[in-house]
Design a protein around this motif. Structure first.
Motif, PDB file in Angstrom:
ATOM      1  N   SER A 175      36.152  39.949   1.550  1.00 35.26           N
ATOM      2  CA  SER A 175      36.145  40.935   2.360  1.00 35.26           C
ATOM      3  C   SER A 175      35.839  42.382   1.808  1.00 35.26           C
ATOM      4  N   TYR A 176      34.987  43.169   2.301  1.00 33.46           N
ATOM      5  CA  TYR A 176      34.742  44.480   2.065  1.00 33.46           C
ATOM      6  C   TYR A 176      35.212  45.553   2.961  1.00 33.46           C
ATOM      7  N   ASN A 177      36.125  46.437   2.567  1.00 30.91           N
ATOM      8  CA  ASN A 177      36.524  47.472   3.658  1.00 30.91           C
ATOM      9  C   ASN A 177      36.989  46.758   4.929  1.00 30.91           C
ATOM     10  N   GLY A 178      37.622  45.538   4.593  1.00 34.85           N
ATOM     11  CA  GLY A 178      38.283  45.018   5.984  1.00 34.85           C
ATOM     12  C   GLY A 178      37.249  44.083   6.737  1.00 34.85           C
ATOM     13  N   ILE A 218      29.299  41.189   2.031  1.00 34.64           N
ATOM     14  CA  ILE A 218      29.058  41.273   3.488  1.00 34.64           C
ATOM     15  C   ILE A 218      27.705  41.551   3.927  1.00 34.64           C
ATOM     16  N   LEU A 219      26.816  41.544   2.987  1.00 35.84           N
ATOM     17  CA  LEU A 219      25.438  41.676   2.858  1.00 35.84           C
ATOM     18  C   LEU A 219      24.645  40.791   3.522  1.00 35.84           C
ATOM     19  N   ASP A 220      24.070  40.905   4.323  1.00 37.12           N
ATOM     20  CA  ASP A 220      22.956  39.665   5.139  1.00 37.12           C
ATOM     21  C   ASP A 220      21.623  39.812   4.376  1.00 37.12           C
ATOM     22  N   PHE A 221      20.733  38.882   4.506  1.00 35.42           N
ATOM     23  CA  PHE A 221      19.365  38.894   4.062  1.00 35.42           C
ATOM     24  C   PHE A 221      18.428  38.066   5.035  1.00 35.42           C
TER      25      PHE A 221
END
Length: 205
Positions: A136-139, A187-190
């Motif tokens: 996770s990143y920042n929750g 958490i990044l989508d592409f």
């Protein structure tokens, strides 16, 4: 051992061309993703589930990654969605009859997730032995995700019509260990070229 199922079978409907073959750091997106996973020596078999343009995807990976853990599995039902690819990967693992402690699931377009993230998630999983461990990143939850081997039957029966992996995550929501990585890439989508620009900007901060 924790094998990793990499879903690389999609149609890339929102991208002009096959997004997995889009060049990222001078190599196809899928090759960079697999290379980062392969650099983690804490992962077992790397099951790459292909479908749409399977030959091109396999060639792109083989050209840039040499690793004996690589296994390609073709999903003829790839148009049914990601759930069918996860199931195909699980079937491949079951057929090998090897002892596994958990199953990692990771999308083929996550080329910016560094090897240390995979190492971190595996280490924390072994330290705490949760039912599910997720980066996770920042929750906010992202990838990779590790499912305990006790959930093999759940993974083998997922379906897009019943929300796939989301249903499994909801079913065991009280048994999820969220691992804060402090890294936005998880958490990044592409899905489009605009996403590519957004990813680059996010990782440059």
């Amino acid at each position: 051992m924790i094998p990793c199922i990499v879903t690389a079978a999609g149609l890339s409907r929102r991208f002009e061309g096959n997004k997995l073959l889009f060049k990222y750091h001078d190599r196809p997106l899928i090759a960079q993703t697999i290379n980062n996973i392969a650099e983690s020596k804490k992962i077992g078999k790397i099951i790459v589930v292909t479908g749409y343009m399977n030959k091109e995807i396999e060639d792109a990976v083989i050209k840039y990654v040499r690793d004996e853990r690589l296994v390609f599995v073709y999903n003829p039902s790839y148009q049914e969605g990601m759930s069918s690819s996860v199931k195909k990967g699980v079937e491949a693992l079951i057929s090998k009859k090897e002892r596994i402690d958990g199953v990692m699931v990771n999308p083929g377009d996550a080329a910016w997730i560094h090897p240390f993230i995979y190492d971190l998630v595996v280490d924390v999983f072994y330290r705490h032995r949760p039912v599910i461990a997720v980066a996770s990143y920042n929750g906010r939850r992202g990838h990779p995700i590790i499912f305990s081997s006790s959930l093999i039957s759940d993974l083998a029966s997922i379906d897009e019509s019943t929300r796939g992996l989301k249903k499994v995550l909801e079913k065991y929501s009280n048994s999820i260990l969220q691992i804060e990585t402090r890294y936005p890439g998880v958490i990044l989508d592409f899905d489009s070229y605009l996403d590519y620009i957004r990813v680059k900007n996010a990782l440059m901060r």
